[in-house]
Design an enzyme around this catalytic site. Structure first.
Site, PDB file in Angstrom:
ATOM      1  N   GLY A  61      -8.467  -2.634   5.216  1.00  0.00           N
ATOM      2  CA  GLY A  61      -7.197  -2.721   5.998  1.00  0.00           C
ATOM      3  C   GLY A  61      -6.771  -4.391   6.154  1.00  0.00           C
ATOM      4  O   GLY A  61      -5.381  -4.485   6.188  1.00  0.00           O
ATOM      5  N   GLU A 116      -9.411  -9.225  11.662  1.00  0.00           N
ATOM      6  CA  GLU A 116      -9.098  -7.796  11.539  1.00  0.00           C
ATOM      7  C   GLU A 116      -7.790  -7.158  11.529  1.00  0.00           C
ATOM      8  O   GLU A 116      -6.668  -7.839  11.861  1.00  0.00           O
ATOM      9  CB  GLU A 116      -9.650  -7.298  12.960  1.00  0.00           C
ATOM     10  CG  GLU A 116     -11.122  -6.737  13.256  1.00  0.00           C
ATOM     11  CD  GLU A 116     -11.171  -5.225  12.666  1.00  0.00           C
ATOM     12  OE1 GLU A 116     -10.331  -4.814  11.959  1.00  0.00           O
ATOM     13  OE2 GLU A 116     -12.241  -4.845  13.065  1.00  0.00           O
ATOM     14  N   ASP A 117      -7.754  -6.100  10.853  1.00  0.00           N
ATOM     15  CA  ASP A 117      -6.331  -5.248  10.850  1.00  0.00           C
ATOM     16  C   ASP A 117      -5.717  -4.943  12.243  1.00  0.00           C
ATOM     17  O   ASP A 117      -4.680  -5.371  12.820  1.00  0.00           O
ATOM     18  CB  ASP A 117      -6.199  -4.381   9.771  1.00  0.00           C
ATOM     19  CG  ASP A 117      -7.316  -3.345   9.879  1.00  0.00           C
ATOM     20  OD1 ASP A 117      -8.329  -3.275  10.810  1.00  0.00           O
ATOM     21  OD2 ASP A 117      -7.310  -2.340   9.280  1.00  0.00           O
ATOM     22  N   ASP A 120      -8.088  -0.844  17.989  1.00  0.00           N
ATOM     23  CA  ASP A 120      -7.602   0.381  18.752  1.00  0.00           C
ATOM     24  C   ASP A 120      -8.424   0.798  19.707  1.00  0.00           C
ATOM     25  O   ASP A 120      -8.104   0.112  21.111  1.00  0.00           O
ATOM     26  CB  ASP A 120      -7.518   1.598  17.602  1.00  0.00           C
ATOM     27  CG  ASP A 120      -6.849   2.868  18.247  1.00  0.00           C
ATOM     28  OD1 ASP A 120      -6.592   2.852  19.161  1.00  0.00           O
ATOM     29  OD2 ASP A 120      -6.881   4.066  17.323  1.00  0.00           O
ATOM     30  N   LYS A 148      -3.129  -2.271  19.704  1.00  0.00           N
ATOM     31  CA  LYS A 148      -2.844  -1.129  20.304  1.00  0.00           C
ATOM     32  C   LYS A 148      -2.470  -1.132  22.090  1.00  0.00           C
ATOM     33  O   LYS A 148      -3.613  -1.575  22.525  1.00  0.00           O
ATOM     34  CB  LYS A 148      -3.127   0.135  20.070  1.00  0.00           C
ATOM     35  CG  LYS A 148      -2.860   0.392  18.638  1.00  0.00           C
ATOM     36  CD  LYS A 148      -3.011   2.012  18.453  1.00  0.00           C
ATOM     37  CE  LYS A 148      -2.946   2.315  16.717  1.00  0.00           C
ATOM     38  NZ  LYS A 148      -3.183   3.537  16.406  1.00  0.00           N
ATOM     39  N   PHE A 169       0.043   5.743  15.698  1.00  0.00           N
ATOM     40  CA  PHE A 169      -0.479   5.658  14.264  1.00  0.00           C
ATOM     41  C   PHE A 169       0.408   4.891  13.240  1.00  0.00           C
ATOM     42  O   PHE A 169       1.536   5.159  13.006  1.00  0.00           O
ATOM     43  CB  PHE A 169      -0.929   7.064  13.614  1.00  0.00           C
ATOM     44  CG  PHE A 169      -1.916   6.709  12.492  1.00  0.00           C
ATOM     45  CD1 PHE A 169      -3.445   6.565  12.577  1.00  0.00           C
ATOM     46  CD2 PHE A 169      -1.304   6.628  11.107  1.00  0.00           C
ATOM     47  CE1 PHE A 169      -4.099   6.237  11.325  1.00  0.00           C
ATOM     48  CE2 PHE A 169      -2.145   6.722   9.916  1.00  0.00           C
ATOM     49  CZ  PHE A 169      -3.546   6.360  10.216  1.00  0.00           C
ATOM     50  N   VAL A 170       0.033   3.608  13.005  1.00  0.00           N
ATOM     51  CA  VAL A 170       1.033   2.694  11.892  1.00  0.00           C
ATOM     52  C   VAL A 170       0.322   2.681  10.604  1.00  0.00           C
ATOM     53  O   VAL A 170      -1.059   2.625  10.557  1.00  0.00           O
ATOM     54  CB  VAL A 170       1.040   1.414  12.624  1.00  0.00           C
ATOM     55  CG1 VAL A 170       1.915   1.578  13.984  1.00  0.00           C
ATOM     56  CG2 VAL A 170      -0.359   0.814  13.166  1.00  0.00           C
ATOM     57  N   ASP A 176      -3.557   2.027   5.955  1.00  0.00           N
ATOM     58  CA  ASP A 176      -3.286   3.273   5.057  1.00  0.00           C
ATOM     59  C   ASP A 176      -3.293   4.554   5.820  1.00  0.00           C
ATOM     60  O   ASP A 176      -3.562   4.573   7.019  1.00  0.00           O
ATOM     61  CB  ASP A 176      -4.362   3.433   4.100  1.00  0.00           C
ATOM     62  CG  ASP A 176      -5.633   4.175   4.588  1.00  0.00           C
ATOM     63  OD1 ASP A 176      -6.165   3.659   5.710  1.00  0.00           O
ATOM     64  OD2 ASP A 176      -6.178   5.189   4.171  1.00  0.00           O
ATOM     65  N   ARG A 182      -0.749   1.104   1.696  1.00  0.00           N
ATOM     66  CA  ARG A 182      -1.103  -0.278   2.067  1.00  0.00           C
ATOM     67  C   ARG A 182      -0.344  -1.103   1.398  1.00  0.00           C
ATOM     68  O   ARG A 182      -0.395  -2.231   1.744  1.00  0.00           O
ATOM     69  CB  ARG A 182      -2.748  -0.300   1.300  1.00  0.00           C
ATOM     70  CG  ARG A 182      -3.729   0.656   1.993  1.00  0.00           C
ATOM     71  CD  ARG A 182      -5.062   0.007   1.655  1.00  0.00           C
ATOM     72  NE  ARG A 182      -6.153   1.076   1.884  1.00  0.00           N
ATOM     73  CZ  ARG A 182      -6.889   1.466   2.930  1.00  0.00           C
ATOM     74  NH1 ARG A 182      -6.586   0.524   3.846  1.00  0.00           N
ATOM     75  NH2 ARG A 182      -7.748   2.303   2.962  1.00  0.00           N
TER      76      ARG A 182
HETATM   77  P1  5GP Z   1     -11.249   1.102  16.687  1.00  0.00           P
HETATM   78  O1  5GP Z   1     -12.814   1.088  16.491  1.00  0.00           O
HETATM   79  O2  5GP Z   1     -10.717  -0.027  17.406  1.00  0.00           O
HETATM   80  O3  5GP Z   1     -10.656   2.413  17.617  1.00  0.00           O
HETATM   81  O4  5GP Z   1     -10.667   1.388  15.271  1.00  0.00           O
HETATM   82  C1  5GP Z   1     -10.543   0.324  14.346  1.00  0.00           C
HETATM   83  C2  5GP Z   1     -10.258   0.842  13.115  1.00  0.00           C
HETATM   84  O5  5GP Z   1      -9.548   2.191  13.065  1.00  0.00           O
HETATM   85  C3  5GP Z   1      -9.216  -0.190  12.271  1.00  0.00           C
HETATM   86  O6  5GP Z   1      -9.987  -1.097  11.754  1.00  0.00           O
HETATM   87  C4  5GP Z   1      -8.556   0.897  11.259  1.00  0.00           C
HETATM   88  O7  5GP Z   1      -9.471   0.888  10.234  1.00  0.00           O
HETATM   89  C5  5GP Z   1      -8.334   2.233  12.151  1.00  0.00           C
HETATM   90  N1  5GP Z   1      -7.345   2.340  12.631  1.00  0.00           N
HETATM   91  C6  5GP Z   1      -7.018   2.364  14.246  1.00  0.00           C
HETATM   92  N2  5GP Z   1      -5.664   2.769  14.481  1.00  0.00           N
HETATM   93  C7  5GP Z   1      -5.011   2.692  13.182  1.00  0.00           C
HETATM   94  C8  5GP Z   1      -3.783   3.018  12.847  1.00  0.00           C
HETATM   95  O8  5GP Z   1      -2.707   2.999  13.637  1.00  0.00           O
HETATM   96  N3  5GP Z   1      -3.364   3.155  11.659  1.00  0.00           N
HETATM   97  C9  5GP Z   1      -4.430   3.062  10.854  1.00  0.00           C
HETATM   98  N4  5GP Z   1      -3.795   3.204   9.455  1.00  0.00           N
HETATM   99  N5  5GP Z   1      -5.761   2.714  10.968  1.00  0.00           N
HETATM  100  C10 5GP Z   1      -6.057   2.548  12.258  1.00  0.00           C
END
Ligand code: 5GP
Length: 196
Positions: A61, A116-117, A120, A148, A169-170, A176, A182
């Site tokens: 991402g 990082e992308d 969440d 977020k 969800f984006v 993706d 992407r």
């Molecule tokens: P976390 O561990 O912070 O909950 O999640 C991180 C990972 O979940 C991100 O690096 C990404 O790969 C995926 N992710 C979390 N939210 C989203 C979202 O809104 N859209 C997409 N495409 N991936 C997400």
């Protein structure tokens, strides 16, 4: 950090492109992304002007953000990538991830920028940081394009956020849904009919 208002509708004409099929609306436009990334790049240029930091991108991402961020920077940098995957729902609450591709570079004694992308729950980043810190870099800075607005997210180190977004969800700009979207040059929200 720019706070994104989810009610804003942006650039509807782009939604007619084939790559934009299934998109409900654009959340962050190319112009907004360019502007914020230029600002982050200038900050990093100043912070690391006497060093050559190693930028670590988290696949897949972060590739678009990482590419545009590093080319907006004017200091010399080196780059490396890691690929990680969540172990799935059963261990999701522990944040334990599996390393699919480790770094090529040693990071001991180096200044590291984790790119990082999106943050969440923060679990993935927390685990990744623990793993990287155990390798004893000189210091670590975390730059996330998106974060977020989520009250129950864990309090993980993020030094610079590009955009705080609503808890939706984006996709796009590297992110993706089922391997698609992407290559959108903006961040968008899917039409719920695509994934429900
Ligand atoms: P976390 O561990 O912070 O909950 O999640 C991180 C990972 O979940 C991100 O690096 C990404 O790969 C995926 N992710 C979390 N939210 C989203 C979202 O809104 N859209 C997409 N495409 N991936 C997400």
């Amino acid at each position: 950090m720019t706070v994104i208002d989810e009610t804003a509708i942006r650039e509807d004409r782009l939604l007619t492109e084939p790559r934009a099929r299934g998109i409900a609306r654009i959340l962050i436009s190319e112009q907004e992304l360019d502007g914020e990334i230029a600002a982050i790049a200038a900050e990093l240029d100043a912070e690391y002007r006497d060093d050559q930091p190693l930028m670590i991108g988290v696949l897949t991402g972060a590739v678009v953000f990482m590419s545009n961020l590093m080319t907006a920077m004017t200091i010399p940098v080196q780059i490396d990538f890691m690929a990680i995957s969540s172990y799935g729902a059963a261990t999701r609450s522990s944040g334990v991830v599996r390393i699919l591709k480790d770094l090529n570079e040693e990071i001991e004694g180096r200044r590291v920028i984790v790119v990082e992308d999106i943050v969440d729950s923060g679990l993935t980043l927390q685990y990744l940081l623990e793993m990287l810190k155990a390798r004893q870099p000189k210091d670590i800075r975390v730059v996330a394009l998106l974060k977020k607005d989520k009250p129950d997210a864990i309090d993980v180190q993020v030094d610079r956020v590009g955009f705080q977004i609503p808890d939706e969800f984006v996709i796009g700009y590297g992110l993706d849904y089922a391997g698609q979207y992407r290559n959108l040059p903006y961040v968008a929200v899917l039409d719920p009919s695509v994934y429900r």
